[in-house]
Design a protein around this motif. Sequence first.
Motif, mmCIF file in Angstrom:
data_model
loop_
_atom_site.group_PDB
_atom_site.id
_atom_site.type_symbol
_atom_site.label_atom_id
_atom_site.label_comp_id
_atom_site.label_asym_id
_atom_site.label_seq_id
_atom_site.Cartn_x
_atom_site.Cartn_y
_atom_site.Cartn_z
ATOM 1 N N SER A 33 14.236 -11.137 64.824
ATOM 2 C CA SER A 33 13.629 -12.443 64.478
ATOM 3 C C SER A 33 12.417 -12.467 65.080
ATOM 4 O O SER A 33 11.305 -13.200 64.173
ATOM 5 N N ARG A 37 8.880 -12.544 63.177
ATOM 6 C CA ARG A 37 7.637 -14.157 62.892
ATOM 7 C C ARG A 37 6.366 -13.708 63.279
ATOM 8 O O ARG A 37 5.222 -13.958 62.724
ATOM 9 N N GLU A 40 4.204 -12.246 60.753
ATOM 10 C CA GLU A 40 3.875 -13.013 59.750
ATOM 11 C C GLU A 40 3.005 -14.094 60.257
ATOM 12 O O GLU A 40 1.602 -14.700 59.462
ATOM 13 N N ARG A 41 3.116 -14.063 61.587
ATOM 14 C CA ARG A 41 1.706 -14.942 62.248
ATOM 15 C C ARG A 41 0.233 -13.887 62.182
ATOM 16 O O ARG A 41 -1.233 -14.718 61.906
ATOM 17 N N VAL A 45 0.766 -15.373 56.414
ATOM 18 C CA VAL A 45 1.588 -16.001 55.472
ATOM 19 C C VAL A 45 3.132 -15.245 56.110
ATOM 20 O O VAL A 45 3.462 -15.643 57.057
ATOM 21 N N THR A 46 4.257 -16.143 55.639
ATOM 22 C CA THR A 46 5.513 -16.204 55.178
ATOM 23 C C THR A 46 6.059 -15.365 54.642
ATOM 24 O O THR A 46 6.454 -15.319 53.176
ATOM 25 N N GLU A 49 12.159 -16.478 52.942
ATOM 26 C CA GLU A 49 12.593 -17.456 52.746
ATOM 27 C C GLU A 49 13.812 -17.309 54.088
ATOM 28 O O GLU A 49 14.849 -16.826 53.475
ATOM 29 N N ARG A 50 14.005 -18.705 54.086
ATOM 30 C CA ARG A 50 14.728 -18.725 55.676
ATOM 31 C C ARG A 50 15.902 -20.043 54.971
ATOM 32 O O ARG A 50 16.072 -20.261 54.454
ATOM 33 N N THR A 58 8.658 -13.957 49.970
ATOM 34 C CA THR A 58 9.195 -15.184 49.263
ATOM 35 C C THR A 58 7.141 -14.345 48.766
ATOM 36 O O THR A 58 8.013 -12.827 48.210
#
Length: 288
Positions: A33, A37, A40-41, A45-46, A49-50, A58
Motif C-alpha cells: 500500500s 501511494r 500515486e503521489r 493521480v489516484t 478506488e479504495r 480509476t
Amino acid sequence: MDINQIRYFLAIVETGGFTKAADSLLISQPSLSVSIRRLERELGVTLFERGGRRAVLTPAGQFFLGTARAIWDRYQFVLNGLRDFRSQPTLRLGILRTFRIDDFSKMIIIFREKCSNAVIEFRDGTVKDLHNWLEQGEVDLIVTELTSLEDTETSLALFQQDYLLAVPQNHPFAHRDRVSLAELDDQPFIGRNNCEIWGRAPQMFEAAGVEPRVVYLADREEWAISMIKSGLGITIMPVWQGLSDIVYVPIAEADLSRTVGLKWRAQQNSDIVKLFRVFAANYAWQGV
C-alpha cells in the motif's frame, strides 16, 4: 517511479486486490500500500478506488495500465537480452587495415575453439580510425601499431615487422641482397593508402631524389599482394611469411619497422577481453 512499483501495480490489477497481490509478491500488504501511494503521489493521480472488496482502477488507472504493461514488457525484454550477453559474451575487435586478413582469420578460428560461446565482431580501419573507435567505446580491443609512448597498463606488444621492398619473384631486384632508394626511380609502384609509413614515403623519396611511378593505390593488404604477384608493380610493405611468388629485398637507406600489439581502455575489464589478451600474448604468429 521504479520498476518494483510497476510490478506491484500490475500484480494488484491481475489479482484484483491488495491482499492477494501482496501474497503473490511475498511482501506485506502495508508495504504494498505504501509503495502504491508513493507511485500515486509521484504521478499526481489516484490509480485505485479504495474501500471496496476489489481493487478497481480509476480512469487515470485505466489510462496508466497500458503504459505500465509496456514498461514491464520492455524491462523483461532488456533482462532477456542482457542474459544472452552473460551466456554468450561479445568481443568487438578493431584491426589494422594493413594486417593480412588471412592471418587474422586463422587466429580468430583458434580463439573460437577455446571460447566457443563467444560472439566475435571485428572491423578494419586506419590507426586513427581504430583509436577513435576505442575511445568512443565502439570496440573493446584494437590490433594496431604501437609507439614507444604507449601505456603498458593498456597495451601489449605482440610482434615486430620489418618493412622491406616487395617484388615479384621474376623481377630483376629479386636476386639482389639489397637495393638503394635511387634504384626505385620510375619503377611501377603500388601505393598502400593506409600504410603507417605511407605518409612519410614522399619525404623519404624526395630526399633520395626518387620519383616512383605510382600505378595503383591499394586500400587493403591483399590487393597490394595480388598486384605484386601479378607483376604490376612493387612496394614497400611489412614482411609476411609464406607468400609465394613474392620476394622481400632490404632497402639500403631505409631501416623501417613497426610494432603491432593490442590496446584497450583502462576501464575495460570484462572477462572476454582479459581472455583474448592472454590468448593473443601466447599465440604463435606464424605469418609474421
